[in-house]
Scaffold this motif. Structure first.
Motif, short mmCIF file in Angstrom:
data_model
loop_
_atom_site.label_atom_id
_atom_site.label_comp_id
_atom_site.label_asym_id
_atom_site.label_seq_id
_atom_site.Cartn_x
_atom_site.Cartn_y
_atom_site.Cartn_z
N GLY A 238 0.82 -1.21 0.00
CA GLY A 238 0.00 0.00 0.00
C GLY A 238 0.85 1.26 0.00
O GLY A 238 0.54 2.23 -0.69
N VAL A 239 1.93 1.24 0.76
CA VAL A 239 2.81 2.40 0.82
C VAL A 239 3.46 2.64 -0.54
O VAL A 239 3.46 3.75 -1.07
N GLY B 60 3.31 5.62 -5.07
CA GLY B 60 3.01 5.57 -6.50
C GLY B 60 1.77 6.39 -6.84
O GLY B 60 1.74 7.08 -7.87
N GLY B 61 0.77 6.33 -5.98
CA GLY B 61 -0.46 7.08 -6.22
C GLY B 61 -0.22 8.58 -6.23
O GLY B 61 -0.79 9.30 -7.06
N ILE C 103 2.64 10.12 -7.01
CA ILE C 103 3.35 10.45 -8.25
C ILE C 103 2.35 10.50 -9.41
O ILE C 103 2.36 11.42 -10.23
N LEU C 104 1.49 9.49 -9.46
CA LEU C 104 0.54 9.39 -10.57
C LEU C 104 -0.49 10.52 -10.55
O LEU C 104 -0.75 11.16 -11.57
N MET C 105 -1.08 10.76 -9.37
CA MET C 105 -2.23 11.66 -9.30
C MET C 105 -1.83 13.12 -9.13
O MET C 105 -2.58 14.01 -9.53
N LEU C 106 -0.72 13.37 -8.47
CA LEU C 106 -0.34 14.77 -8.21
C LEU C 106 0.73 15.25 -9.17
O LEU C 106 0.96 16.45 -9.31
N THR D 106 -7.59 13.42 -4.79
CA THR D 106 -7.09 12.47 -5.79
C THR D 106 -6.48 11.24 -5.13
O THR D 106 -6.23 10.24 -5.79
N LEU D 107 -6.22 11.32 -3.83
CA LEU D 107 -5.58 10.21 -3.13
C LEU D 107 -6.60 9.31 -2.44
O LEU D 107 -6.26 8.50 -1.58
N VAL D 108 -7.87 9.49 -2.82
CA VAL D 108 -8.95 8.81 -2.11
C VAL D 108 -8.83 7.28 -2.17
O VAL D 108 -9.32 6.58 -1.28
N GLN D 109 -8.17 6.74 -3.20
CA GLN D 109 -8.06 5.28 -3.28
C GLN D 109 -7.43 4.68 -2.02
O GLN D 109 -7.70 3.54 -1.68
N GLY D 110 -6.57 5.43 -1.39
CA GLY D 110 -5.94 4.94 -0.17
C GLY D 110 -6.99 4.52 0.84
O GLY D 110 -6.95 3.43 1.42
#
Lengths: 657, 657
Positions: free
Chosen positions: B113-114, B120-121, B123-126, B292-296
């Motif tokens: 998850g980290v 990774g999230g 980098i991808l989303m922001l 944008t980080l809501v998937q976490g």
């Protein structure tokens, strides 16, 4: 924020100021000196809390064992044994000492409990002079380490059904101990994994082919660290917690012990090989023997309550240090403890810890009294059964309180609460099994309910679940209700309330302890007679008694819980009432009100269902609780400081500094 | 016992038979293949569950890191990244893969998850294309390990208040990252303790002396295992659980990074040193970035729900193997699962696990849809806010469910549940922090309530607690009530119930899903408008907004919970309704009824207080729940088997054999 706005009920209300030392003296009670001795010992060896994390499991076990011997040297662990063997001759002191140990590392607590409570207690209570002479002096100093081999893998709380057999061999005048199958291996036995030289083994006694039920035997299992012939042991391995205790499994393959190794206080095999007992009924004998070991439950309940105090101390102190989000001010974030929700999460638990403390104090003193007048033939059976029931109930509520409180406090400390250095790791993991050992909490509450339903009738203590159902079904309902002590208590109390027979619950003030007690007593009486009614109806309808029991089981548990909660509240109310007028009394009354109303609030659905709470009054109780929380807010730190947890035991650099 | 007596409601009732494979396909849903890939990988590496106990902390960390790279090689961890960088291009698949990982060791889950979710999230989303080109391919394979440095010791859930500063230095075209004080050290950062080479650091951006709020920066922190100049790191040490993850603290002392290391999707500093952003309002910008980080949160909630399934599988399977006490027969002891109380303890949690599963499935698909149509300028703001709210609420309920369920299941397995080999040790310790990380659950529910009270108004997402109180107080009450979606939903549903406007709750059948939903919708609407009323009244009475909030806080949380519970039930009802007629539908309807009625029963006091439940009907609900438990009894094993936890992951020799 809270203290600045003291509106609410009375206009003459003045915020009390707590003298922490005075409150601590009140909490410590009769055994303040003993508690301070333990506190000093714990603080001196506080490093063990860290060693629980840094040492290997093997090293930590040795460390815990050594600490046990060190503590024994101060006298704190031998308080409950007769003075002629080097003990303190004061059972109450022994319970107080054990409870206080729960402020420290809990492997040490449990290792002490196994050696002096379970093993030593069995020798003392089930043995006779020859066993005392042979073992007590050695075990009190820790020179002789023992274990208590009761539980079996397939027979946890159902001790009467255990499978290990002890057969009397007349030809050699010995008992032969055997494990017949895998469900009968002894399991989770503290000390069996490594250190115990001797085990008190519970086994089905057979003499000349006749079974006499469960009896206890002294069985040597190790010499110089090696297992003796016929004994097999296996380590239970890593556990969730308590890894300083060497739990293990034991199997016996025809292990022979002299006839004298039967702990023969209640039953014996004579020189000429006859079985004799002062108690004819085998079930009664079994329950009498088990009953003498009640201190174990008393101690575990007290330990749970004290472990929860450590968690509350940390959570409350953290909440007056840590700020989060702007709330009342744009310039400074708000202290956690000034949030209404945070108060709601912690203060009812804080109040409950006080209530349980005083209930536990009553129970411990009663235990002391019952066992200090040791006249085996002339015991008050009912008093003993009541004590056992009370011990079972307080243990269940105290240990559930610990599980819930430690969890809530961990969450209230956020991510910091997750770091091992901040104590919650060990508190959670180590106390988790408290709800299971010394009797599964649900089984214990069934025991409480059985006592209430049969009024501790000594003829009926042999009843299992089936028997209890049949017994209750056979009684007139009125008899059941008449028999419950709650009924009379409730009658007595509602006379002092306004509103007469029907309206007492609507007219009385919410903060009137008579009202609060009447509510809990009404619930107890009503639930109990409801259970009796259900059991009776089920049998009348021709259902299998087991099924009748299964269907009513949640109701049975609810009745027992209602009973124990009533006792707990009574203890708190009595303690507060006894205090001289002054700030301390005001403060404890706030806490007692919070506890009483929280208890009612938690079960307010039940009260509404049973016509004893109108919707508007139910909402008023919730508002009153919120008011009480705001009043307790300025007192909270003093209330946890009065527990007297030594600062060295708190650790928690991230929470407290 | 249970199945032999199927009296109760309908006479035509026939016990359904569950096709486990069919039910499992239903649960696995769209991503069954992905889930099976993860199951296979987990089973292949099941030894890690034991290694968590036998290896040293250092060795275990390496093992977990190696496993992460191994898993990455199968593609299961990169499902959410664009295909051009080696990912799977399917966010929904990535969530499904992560959820399934929760059947195994949870250090592996969190390490994954980290790396892929948080680091990774971000980098991808922001980030923008230059960041994707520089990092994605490397991080997807695990060649580049990163961490996500958001949380600070003194600013846990209040991210907007964090203290780390990133100052733009025009003279060198760099940002200078600095930790100003101890409360601003980054803390609990997975990967920071040891393995992370790069950190995404959240810091207050200052350009030419002007603050622009929190932004994210890529900061190299280690090369060849050594910290880079200006970076200080400290290990968080032993934790309650998840000890295969190297959490740590980070301090930055004037660490310089190129201007291009600002993750600049939403804001940038131009070549000539000007701050620019597509979003003018700084609060809106902050919440958009975080959004944008809501998937976490989606992932953690799902992981909690799946971890609870492991516990339920163990407890149910143990309860059909273990016997205790004679109940229906004198010859054989009773299976635990045939006790009414045992059913009561486990089955509502089992039903809740299904309800949460389907709610989570909806949430995950919605997340996939919202993020798969990535058009930054043309987003539906309200849909995003609703998604965030739903993610927050499901995470809170899902992780609390995990904590409660794992605890209850442990206790239901008695002493055996306490042995580490039987999985509860790790399940309990590892999941404990789920209620705290990715947002403290109480804070998340406040976020949900804020969204409801402001109807996700995009102008108001910048409101903190004070602002929200002022905002609500400034609205007409009708407006608040009108704005809540619940109102309309409730109006729609009660038309289909008998009894008209006033009596719908008394005439409808307890097993009518329209009734059950109407109850939850009524509660939601009423609680929410009640909160609005309280906030308004508090302000009208001249109280400080912070104090108004503090006093109403438990009410705020209750409203949010009522909302999320309604969504969860809707998901379950919809899923069951969609099924073709047949045994599976019958079985799921039993479970759905149990979940709905348990939810109502738990809060039945509230319904009585608010005139929506008479005492007799409330008692009828309790009876109905007991009936449902008896009907579910013969289905219980199939219901947990359908979770599809690979047998290799169950371990538990003492529970299952």
């Amino acid at each position: 924020m809270a203290s600045s706005t003291q509106e609410g009920t009375g206009t003459a209300y003045r915020q009390p100021v707590i003298d922490v030392a005075e409150l601590r003296r009140l909490l410590d009670g009769r055994y303040a000196e003993v508690r301070d001795l333990v506190r000093t010992n714990l603080a001196e060896h506080a490093a063990v809390l860290e060693e629980a994390e840094t040492l290997s499991q093997g090293e930590f076990r040795e460390r815990v064992k050594d600490l046990l011997v060190t503590m024994a040297g101060t006298g704190q662990t031998g308080m409950g044994f007769p003075q002629e063997y080097g003990g303190g001759g004061d059972l109450g002191a022994s319970i107080a000492a054990f409870e206080t140990l729960a402020y420290g590392d809990l492997s040490v607590l449990v290792k002490v409990g196994v050696q002096f409570g379970l093993f030593g207690g069995a020798i003392l209570m089930l043995g006779s002079k020859r066993h005392h002479d042979a073992y007590l002096a050695h075990l009190i100093t820790g020179r002789l380490l023992g274990c208590f081999a009761m539980t079996e893998s397939g027979h946890g709380s159902n001790v009467q059904a255990l499978g290990t057999v002890a057969t009397y061999d007349a030809s050699t005048d010995e008992f032969v101990i055997t494990t017949p199958d895998e469900t009968s291996r002894k399991d989770y036995i503290g000390g069996a994994g490594q250190h115990a030289q001797v085990a008190v083994v519970f086994a089905q006694l057979e003499v000349h082919g006749e079974g006499h039920g469960v009896h206890a035997f002294v069985v040597p299992i190790r010499r110089d660290g090696s297992l003796l012939p016929g004994v097999r042991a296996e380590d239970d391995g890593l556990k969730m917690g308590l890894n300083g205790v060497d739990n293990g499994r034991l199997w016996f393959d025809g292990v022979r012990i002299p006839r004298n190794n039967l702990l023969n206080r209640f039953a014996d095999v004579t020189d000429d090989g006859r079985y004799v007992s002062s108690i004819d009924n085998p079930d009664k004998r079994f329950f009498t023997m088990l009953g003498t070991l009640v201190q174990g439950r008393v101690c575990v309940g007290g330990a749970g309550i004290n472990a929860a105090k450590v968690a509350l101390t940390l959570a409350v102190r953290y909440a007056v240090r840590r700020r989060q989000f702007n709330a009342t001010s744009q310039d400074e974030e708000e202290l956690l403890l000034d949030y209404g929700l945070h108060q709601r999460r912690l203060f009812p638990l804080l109040a409950e810890s006080y209530a349980l403390h005083f209930a536990q104090e009553q129970l411990a003193l009663k235990t002391h009294d019952v066992f200090s007048v040791r006249t085996a033939d002339d015991e008050d059976e009912t008093a003993r059964r009541e004590l056992e029931s009370r011990a079972a109930g307080t243990k269940a509520l105290g240990t559930w309180h610990a599980t819930r409180t430690i969890q809530e406090c961990r969450e209230a400390c956020g991510g910091a609460g997750y770091l091992a250095a901040n104590r919650f790791t060990a508190l959670k993991a180590d106390t988790d099994v408290f709800t299971t050992f010394e009797g599964d909490n649900h089984v214990l509450l069934q025991l409480v309910a059985k006592g209430l339903l049969t009024n501790y009738a000594s003829d009926f203590e042999d009843l299992d679940q089936l028997g209890m159902v049949r017994f209750v079904a056979g009684m007139a309902l009125e008899t059941v209700i008449e028999r419950t002590a709650a009924h009379k208590l409730f009658e007595a109390i509602k006379d002092v309330l306004p509103g007469g027979d029907d309206e007492w619950d609507q007219e009385a003030g919410l903060l009137d302890p008579n009202y609060q007690l009447a509510m809990l007593r009404f619930r107890e009486e009503h639930t109990l007679s409801g259970v009796a009614r259900r059991l009776k109806r089920g049998i009348d309808e021709g259902l299998n008694p087991g099924e009748v029991f299964s269907r009513a089981q949640d109701h049975v548990i609810a009745a027992a819980r209602a009973h124990v909660e009533r006792l707990v509240l009574e203890a708190f109310v009595a303690k507060a009432a006894d205090l001289p007028d002054g700030d301390l009394k005001v403060a404890l009354n706030l806490l007692c009100d919070l506890h009483a109303l929280s208890t009612i609030e938690r079960d307010r659905a039940w009260f509404m269902e049973h016509g004893r709470l109108r919707a508007s009054r139910s909402k008023a109780i919730t508002r009153e609780i919120n008011d009480l929380c705001r009043r307790i807010r300025p007192l909270a730190v003093d209330l946890v400081d009065a527990y007297g947890v030594p600062p060295a035991l708190l650790r928690s650099p991230d929470l407290l500094t």
